[in-house]
Design an enzyme around this catalytic site. Sequence first.
Site: not given
Length: 283
Positions: A201-202
């Site tokens: 989730f980057h």
Amino acid sequence: MLSGIGDPEQLRAVGVEPRHELVGVGANLQDHLACGVIVHCPKPVTLVAADSPAQLVRFLLGRRGMLTSSVNEAVAFVRSDPALAAPDLELVWLPVPVLGEGLTPPPGHGLTLGVELLQPDSRGHIRLASADPAEPPIINPSLLTAESDLRGLLAGLRIAERVYDTAALRPYVGAPMAPWPGKVDDAKLTSFIRENAQTAFHPVGTCRMGSDDAAVVDCELRVRGLDGLRVVDASVMPRIIRGHTHAPTVMIAERAADLIRASNHDPEPGPADIPPYSRGDDG
């Protein structure tokens, strides 16, 4: 893209009238990819017990105990190859089994050693599914399309196995917990990666900064060829960093605030009507 800024061919394909050509909008999507080595723990000392009444009372009365944990208790930045100039992997220590992105209840006490690929070579994209703003876009991260990413994760999982096998951790490491297959050959471990690797989730990069024709914003975060429009988030990063993206995104926002404040002393032209169609190099 819904406003007509992007790749004209892609915009027309979904019924959006192109108003400003910037072919890099939505391209260059990058994300950290992660895999977890999960094992049973023969000692009842993990955060599986964090939701017990005793831990809740301990937290409410003294702000102590398992509920004070961040879950990500420790990290290590390591190289998959000693010849590399900088770490390309992050090991994340979690004293709890993380199953189904943390949404699946664990079958008992366990440990997770997450392996995160910090410099992936795979590149994905975001595109419109239609001209309807209520319809979610098409997001294709293209994970593991670069073989180098697969090799990096494979090396990281082997390092994680060695960490579990240290004298300090050996008493706490039990049998593999599904889906972790345990010690298997490279072919089976490669299959495990393809079936179980997931986003950290980057996401970054889809409005990248630069001066070439595919760049979306300039060094002051201004959308190339347009006045009065900036992008201020992780999407401006040309390449994903070797770490988590929150702090750099805060820094980008702080820098943008300074730039906007400075521009008020020499005001830029206000937002003007964007012509029906223009090229970025006409700005």
